[in-house]
Design a protein around this motif. Structure first.
Motif, PDB file in Angstrom:
ATOM      1  N   GLN A 151       0.812  -1.205   0.000  1.00 23.08           N
ATOM      2  CA  GLN A 151       0.000   0.000   0.000  1.00 23.08           C
ATOM      3  C   GLN A 151       0.858   1.274   0.000  1.00 23.08           C
ATOM      4  O   GLN A 151       0.488   2.275  -0.576  1.00 23.08           O
ATOM      5  CB  GLN A 151      -0.949   0.014   1.190  1.00 23.08           C
ATOM      6  CG  GLN A 151      -2.031   1.054   1.057  1.00 23.08           C
ATOM      7  CD  GLN A 151      -3.204   0.775   1.976  1.00 23.08           C
ATOM      8  OE1 GLN A 151      -3.125  -0.059   2.872  1.00 23.08           O
ATOM      9  NE2 GLN A 151      -4.287   1.473   1.754  1.00 23.08           N
ATOM     10  N   ASP A 152       2.032   1.218   0.630  1.00 16.61           N
ATOM     11  CA  ASP A 152       2.899   2.391   0.678  1.00 16.61           C
ATOM     12  C   ASP A 152       4.028   2.315  -0.352  1.00 16.61           C
ATOM     13  O   ASP A 152       5.047   2.967  -0.214  1.00 16.61           O
ATOM     14  CB  ASP A 152       3.467   2.592   2.076  1.00 16.61           C
ATOM     15  CG  ASP A 152       4.345   1.438   2.537  1.00 16.61           C
ATOM     16  OD1 ASP A 152       4.422   0.427   1.808  1.00 16.61           O
ATOM     17  OD2 ASP A 152       4.947   1.553   3.610  1.00 16.61           O
ATOM     18  N   GLY A 153       3.834   1.529  -1.414  1.00 16.69           N
ATOM     19  CA  GLY A 153       4.870   1.316  -2.416  1.00 16.69           C
ATOM     20  C   GLY A 153       5.300   2.556  -3.165  1.00 16.69           C
ATOM     21  O   GLY A 153       6.371   2.588  -3.764  1.00 16.69           O
ATOM     22  N   TRP A 154       4.506   3.596  -3.151  1.00 18.26           N
ATOM     23  CA  TRP A 154       4.836   4.813  -3.884  1.00 18.26           C
ATOM     24  C   TRP A 154       5.802   5.720  -3.124  1.00 18.26           C
ATOM     25  O   TRP A 154       6.316   6.686  -3.684  1.00 18.26           O
ATOM     26  CB  TRP A 154       3.568   5.594  -4.205  1.00 18.26           C
ATOM     27  CG  TRP A 154       2.837   6.039  -2.969  1.00 18.26           C
ATOM     28  CD1 TRP A 154       1.888   5.336  -2.295  1.00 18.26           C
ATOM     29  CD2 TRP A 154       3.017   7.256  -2.259  1.00 18.26           C
ATOM     30  NE1 TRP A 154       1.468   6.044  -1.195  1.00 18.26           N
ATOM     31  CE2 TRP A 154       2.146   7.230  -1.153  1.00 18.26           C
ATOM     32  CE3 TRP A 154       3.838   8.367  -2.440  1.00 18.26           C
ATOM     33  CZ2 TRP A 154       2.064   8.270  -0.238  1.00 18.26           C
ATOM     34  CZ3 TRP A 154       3.760   9.406  -1.523  1.00 18.26           C
ATOM     35  CH2 TRP A 154       2.881   9.352  -0.442  1.00 18.26           C
ATOM     36  N   ILE A 155       6.070   5.421  -1.882  1.00 18.28           N
ATOM     37  CA  ILE A 155       6.927   6.295  -1.081  1.00 18.28           C
ATOM     38  C   ILE A 155       8.355   6.251  -1.624  1.00 18.28           C
ATOM     39  O   ILE A 155       8.936   5.191  -1.809  1.00 18.28           O
ATOM     40  CB  ILE A 155       6.899   5.888   0.410  1.00 18.28           C
ATOM     41  CG1 ILE A 155       5.490   6.101   0.958  1.00 18.28           C
ATOM     42  CG2 ILE A 155       7.923   6.678   1.202  1.00 18.28           C
ATOM     43  CD1 ILE A 155       5.291   5.590   2.361  1.00 18.28           C
ATOM     44  N   GLY A 156       8.900   7.444  -1.890  1.00 14.78           N
ATOM     45  CA  GLY A 156      10.240   7.537  -2.451  1.00 14.78           C
ATOM     46  C   GLY A 156      11.314   7.646  -1.379  1.00 14.78           C
ATOM     47  O   GLY A 156      11.107   8.259  -0.335  1.00 14.78           O
ATOM     48  N   ASP A 157      12.459   7.044  -1.665  1.00 15.38           N
ATOM     49  CA  ASP A 157      13.654   7.166  -0.836  1.00 15.38           C
ATOM     50  C   ASP A 157      14.562   8.145  -1.575  1.00 15.38           C
ATOM     51  O   ASP A 157      15.226   7.784  -2.543  1.00 15.38           O
ATOM     52  CB  ASP A 157      14.321   5.798  -0.685  1.00 15.38           C
ATOM     53  CG  ASP A 157      15.685   5.869  -0.012  1.00 15.38           C
ATOM     54  OD1 ASP A 157      15.933   6.839   0.742  1.00 15.38           O
ATOM     55  OD2 ASP A 157      16.503   4.965  -0.255  1.00 15.38           O
ATOM     56  N   PHE A 158      14.551   9.403  -1.149  1.00 16.42           N
ATOM     57  CA  PHE A 158      15.272  10.460  -1.840  1.00 16.42           C
ATOM     58  C   PHE A 158      16.754  10.432  -1.502  1.00 16.42           C
ATOM     59  O   PHE A 158      17.132  10.284  -0.346  1.00 16.42           O
ATOM     60  CB  PHE A 158      14.647  11.824  -1.525  1.00 16.42           C
ATOM     61  CG  PHE A 158      13.302  11.993  -2.177  1.00 16.42           C
ATOM     62  CD1 PHE A 158      13.197  12.575  -3.419  1.00 16.42           C
ATOM     63  CD2 PHE A 158      12.156  11.511  -1.564  1.00 16.42           C
ATOM     64  CE1 PHE A 158      11.963  12.705  -4.041  1.00 16.42           C
ATOM     65  CE2 PHE A 158      10.912  11.628  -2.175  1.00 16.42           C
ATOM     66  CZ  PHE A 158      10.825  12.228  -3.414  1.00 16.42           C
ATOM     67  N   THR A 159      17.591  10.579  -2.543  1.00 17.12           N
ATOM     68  CA  THR A 159      19.044  10.472  -2.366  1.00 17.12           C
ATOM     69  C   THR A 159      19.676  11.762  -1.867  1.00 17.12           C
ATOM     70  O   THR A 159      20.786  11.735  -1.350  1.00 17.12           O
ATOM     71  CB  THR A 159      19.718  10.104  -3.702  1.00 17.12           C
ATOM     72  OG1 THR A 159      19.549  11.181  -4.630  1.00 17.12           O
ATOM     73  CG2 THR A 159      19.163   8.815  -4.272  1.00 17.12           C
TER      74      THR A 159
END
Length: 191
Positions: free
Chosen positions: A166-174
């Motif tokens: 469900q939270d797959g869209w959350i980005g890990d920003f570099t």
């Protein structure tokens, strides 16, 4: 117009390929582990088609893409200008800037564009692949791929999104500001 422009990650002016040929785009992306397909667009499909009707129209293709059942959440994202809303310009800027910086996701980012357009910038080693997706394009960005997304200064698209979680869209920003050195979606289309 679907477009692929491949550039050096050190200098965006160093363009090694620019093409609108779907077969070349699919081959170039495929060599790099990126899935790209063109799905047919029914004549009655428009940006106003309801999410339910859109998902029903593509039910067979969605099922074929999800044969292993990994996509637990499939929805429709819609961004459409609302000139009657005085806050629309600010909303458009906020929507656009949300994913303009380089990031990655813990799962594949799979999108089918039913209407409108957007550009995925894939940072693969020493290359940046600007992939402009338009109506009929399906792209799958593998988990962990460094990328950013530009929906342009006048954002408008309808996209089917596929998620494992469900939270797959959350980005890990570099934190890398590499995106600032590359042409925007609007600049790519104007060239």
């Amino acid at each position: 117009m679907t477009l692929l422009q491949i550039m050096s990650d050190k200098h965006s002016g160093d363009v090694t390929l620019r093409t609108t040929d779907d077969a070349v785009i699919a081959a170039e992306l495929g060599k790099r582990g990126i899935m790209f397909e063109r799905w047919p667009l029914p004549a009655e499909l428009s940006g106003a088609t309801s999410a339910e009707d859109l998902l029903a129209e593509y039910a067979d293709r969605i099922a074929a893409l999800d044969t292993d059942g990994r996509f637990k959440f499939i929805d429709v994202a819609r961004i459409h200008p609302d000139e009657s809303d005085p806050e629309w310009p600010a909303k458009a800027v906020a929507a656009r800037t949300k994913f303009l910086d380089e990031h990655r996701h813990a799962e594949d980012e799979v999108r089918f564009f039913a209407a409108g357009q957007g550009c995925f910038y894939l940072h693969l080693g020493d290359e940046v692949l600007a992939t402009v997706c338009t109506a009929g394009d399906l792209v799958s960005v593998p988990a962990g791929t460094l990328h950013w997304f530009d929906m342009g200064t006048q954002p408008e698209f309808v996209a089917v999104r596929f998620f494992e979680e469900q939270d797959g869209w959350i980005g890990d920003f570099t934190g890398d500001k590499i995106s600032a050195g590359f042409p925007t979606l609007d600049e790519l289309l104007a060239a």
